[in-house]
Design a protein around this motif. Structure first.
Motif, PDB file in Angstrom:
ATOM      1  N   LEU A   1      -2.277 -36.814   4.741  1.00  0.00           N
ATOM      2  CA  LEU A   1      -2.783 -36.374   3.448  1.00  0.00           C
ATOM      3  C   LEU A   1      -2.096 -37.154   2.326  1.00  0.00           C
ATOM      4  O   LEU A   1      -0.874 -37.130   2.209  1.00  0.00           O
ATOM      5  N   PRO A   2      -2.853 -37.835   1.471  1.00  0.00           N
ATOM      6  CA  PRO A   2      -2.233 -38.528   0.338  1.00  0.00           C
ATOM      7  C   PRO A   2      -1.920 -37.534  -0.791  1.00  0.00           C
ATOM      8  O   PRO A   2      -2.794 -36.779  -1.214  1.00  0.00           O
TER       9      PRO A   2
ATOM     10  N   ARG B   1       1.581 -30.407   8.807  1.00  0.00           N
ATOM     11  CA  ARG B   1       0.578 -31.389   8.402  1.00  0.00           C
ATOM     12  C   ARG B   1       1.238 -32.671   7.919  1.00  0.00           C
ATOM     13  O   ARG B   1       2.199 -32.641   7.141  1.00  0.00           O
TER      14      ARG B   1
ATOM     15  N   PHE C   1     -14.257 -36.454  -4.477  1.00  0.00           N
ATOM     16  CA  PHE C   1     -13.587 -37.099  -3.340  1.00  0.00           C
ATOM     17  C   PHE C   1     -12.994 -36.027  -2.434  1.00  0.00           C
ATOM     18  O   PHE C   1     -12.281 -35.153  -2.901  1.00  0.00           O
ATOM     19  N   GLU C   2     -13.288 -36.105  -1.158  1.00  0.00           N
ATOM     20  CA  GLU C   2     -12.734 -35.128  -0.222  1.00  0.00           C
ATOM     21  C   GLU C   2     -11.425 -35.654   0.350  1.00  0.00           C
ATOM     22  O   GLU C   2     -11.260 -35.842   1.568  1.00  0.00           O
ATOM     23  N   VAL C   3     -10.482 -35.875  -0.557  1.00  0.00           N
ATOM     24  CA  VAL C   3      -9.203 -36.452  -0.166  1.00  0.00           C
ATOM     25  C   VAL C   3      -8.461 -35.550   0.816  1.00  0.00           C
ATOM     26  O   VAL C   3      -7.709 -36.030   1.678  1.00  0.00           O
ATOM     27  N   TRP C   4      -8.664 -34.254   0.703  1.00  0.00           N
ATOM     28  CA  TRP C   4      -7.953 -33.309   1.544  1.00  0.00           C
ATOM     29  C   TRP C   4      -8.274 -33.469   3.030  1.00  0.00           C
ATOM     30  O   TRP C   4      -7.554 -32.972   3.900  1.00  0.00           O
ATOM     31  N   ARG C   5      -9.367 -34.196   3.380  1.00  0.00           N
ATOM     32  CA  ARG C   5      -9.741 -34.412   4.774  1.00  0.00           C
ATOM     33  C   ARG C   5      -8.922 -35.519   5.437  1.00  0.00           C
ATOM     34  O   ARG C   5      -8.938 -35.659   6.663  1.00  0.00           O
ATOM     35  N   ARG C   6      -8.233 -36.319   4.651  1.00  0.00           N
ATOM     36  CA  ARG C   6      -7.553 -37.490   5.196  1.00  0.00           C
ATOM     37  C   ARG C   6      -6.284 -37.116   5.963  1.00  0.00           C
ATOM     38  O   ARG C   6      -5.645 -36.115   5.697  1.00  0.00           O
ATOM     39  N   ASP C   7      -5.945 -37.961   6.916  1.00  0.00           N
ATOM     40  CA  ASP C   7      -4.750 -37.774   7.727  1.00  0.00           C
ATOM     41  C   ASP C   7      -4.059 -39.133   7.909  1.00  0.00           C
ATOM     42  O   ASP C   7      -4.677 -40.030   8.497  1.00  0.00           O
TER      43      ASP C   7
ATOM     44  N   TYR D   1       1.686 -36.078   5.799  1.00  0.00           N
ATOM     45  CA  TYR D   1       1.357 -36.445   4.422  1.00  0.00           C
ATOM     46  C   TYR D   1       1.973 -37.799   4.082  1.00  0.00           C
ATOM     47  O   TYR D   1       2.872 -38.300   4.787  1.00  0.00           O
ATOM     48  N   LYS D   2       1.500 -38.363   2.993  1.00  0.00           N
ATOM     49  CA  LYS D   2       2.029 -39.638   2.507  1.00  0.00           C
ATOM     50  C   LYS D   2       2.028 -39.602   0.983  1.00  0.00           C
ATOM     51  O   LYS D   2       1.011 -39.317   0.356  1.00  0.00           O
TER      52      LYS D   2
END
Length: 290
Positions: free
Chosen positions: A181-182, A205, A173-179, A207-208
Motif C-alpha cells: 500500500l502506498p 498489511r 484512484f483505487e490506490v487502497w487496492r495496491r500491494d 506498505y511503502k
C-alpha cells in the motif's frame, strides 16, 4: 406553573465537576468546599426536577438530562462572563503568541478568534501554523504562549476533546487496492504517521512510504494525485476525498487527544488568561455536540 430560576453558582459548580472529573477536584476551581459543591448540585437538580450526575467514588457520570444541560450551562456561563467583561473588564493590551496545526486552524481556532476579537481588539495575536511536534517544544521553552495541539502525554496541556483519525483516498484512484500500500506521511515524529504504521502492522498489511510532507496541503496533494492514501484528522478531510475503512481493508485508527497547552512564562498575562479561558470554554463544549 412556577419554575425555579437557575443560579449562576449552581451552573458553575456543575460544569466544574464535569471538567475536573470529581467533586473534590472541582472544589478548588470554584473556591468552595467539597460539601458546598455537592449542595449546589443538589439545588440544581431540585430546581430542574431530575438527576444530572451518577455519583461514583472517583468519577461522576452524566445522566441523559445532565448531558442535555451541559451545553446550555456552558453557553450561559460564557455569556455571563462576556457581560461582566463588557461592563467591568479593563481593556486588555499586549501580544499573544499562539500556535496551531493547519488541520485545526479553520475548524476550531477561527470560530473562537471571531468571538475574541470584538472584545479584545487591542490585543495583538501572532499566529504560528506548524505540526504539534514542533509547537509543543516551543510552548515548553516559552517561545509560544499558547498552542492547540495533539498531545502524546497528559502533561502536555489541558484535554479538550478527542479528534477522530481517518484513512483518505481519491475516489478517482483505487490506490487502497495496491500491494504494498502506498502511503503519504508526515515527519518521522508525527503521531499521525505512527498511528498509520501501527494500524497497518496490526493488520499485517504491507506498505511503502512514497510521499513525505510536513504540511496538510502536501498530504492532500499526494492523495488527490493518486500517489497514495493518507491518514488525516477527520476535521481536515476535503469533501472531494473519500474516507476509507474496513471495506477497503484499512483498519481503525486511534483518535488524537487535542489539548490546549500554555507556557509557564505566560502566567500572569491578562491577555493570555482571557484567550486561554475562551478557548477552554469554546472547545471543551465541542465534546457535547460532537
Amino acid at each position: 406553573m412556577y419554575y425555579q430560576d437557575l443560579q449562576i453558582d449552581w451552573l458553575k459548580c456543575f460544569v466544574a465537576v464535569i471538567d475536573a472529573g470529581s467533586l473534590s477536584a472541582a472544589a478548588p476551581e470554584v473556591h468552595r468546599s467539597q460539601s458546598a459543591v455537592s449542595m449546589q448540585l443538589k439545588k440544581l437538580e431540585t430546581a430542574l426536577g431530575c438527576q444530572l450526575l451518577l455519583r461514583g467514588p472517583r468519577q461522576n457520570q452524566l445522566t441523559p438530562e445532565g448531558q442535555k444541560l451541559l451545553g446550555y450551562a456552558r453557553r450561559m456561563l460564557d455569556l455571563h462572563s462576556e457581560t461582566q467583561a463588557a461592563f467591568h473588564g479593563k481593556e486588555l493590551t499586549g501580544r499573544i503568541r499562539l500556535g496551531v496545526p493547519d488541520d485545526y486552524a479553520a475548524k476550531y481556532l477561527t470560530p473562537a478568534l471571531k468571538r475574541f476579537a470584538p472584545n479584545f481588539g487591542s490585543v495583538e495575536i501572532e499566529l504560528s501554523c506548524e505540526q504539534s511536534t514542533s509547537l509543543i517544544p516551543r510552548v515548553e521553552s516559552g517561545d509560544l504562549d499558547l498552542a492547540l495541539v495533539s498531545r502524546e502525554h497528559p502533561g502536555q496541556g489541558s484535554l479538550l476533546f478527542y479528534e477522530p483519525m481517518v484513512w483518505v483516498g481519491s475516489p478517482q484512484f483505487e490506490v487502497w487496492r495496491r500491494d504494498p500500500l502506498p502511503i503519504a506521511v508526515y515527519e518521522s515524529t508525527s503521531l499521525a504517521k505512527r498511528s498509520a504504521i501501527n494500524a497497518l502492522a496490526l493488520q499485517g498489511r504491507r506498505y511503502k512510504v512514497v510521499y513525505n510532507s510536513s504540511s496538510l496541503s502536501g498530504q492532500i496533494t499526494a492523495v488527490e494525485s493518486g500517489l497514495a492514501v493518507a491518514v488525516l484528522t477527520q476535521c481536515s478531510v476535503p469533501s472531494h476525498l473519500q474516507v476509507l475503512g474496513s471495506e477497503h481493508l484499512l483498519g481503525p485508527l486511534e483518535p488524537m487527544e487535542v489539548s490546549l497547552f500554555r507556557s509557564h512564562a505566560s502566567q500572569g498575562s491578562s491577555a493570555v488568561d482571557s484567550l486561554y479561558d475562551l478557548l477552554l470554554r469554546t472547545l471543551r463544549a465541542r465534546k457535547v455536540y460532537s
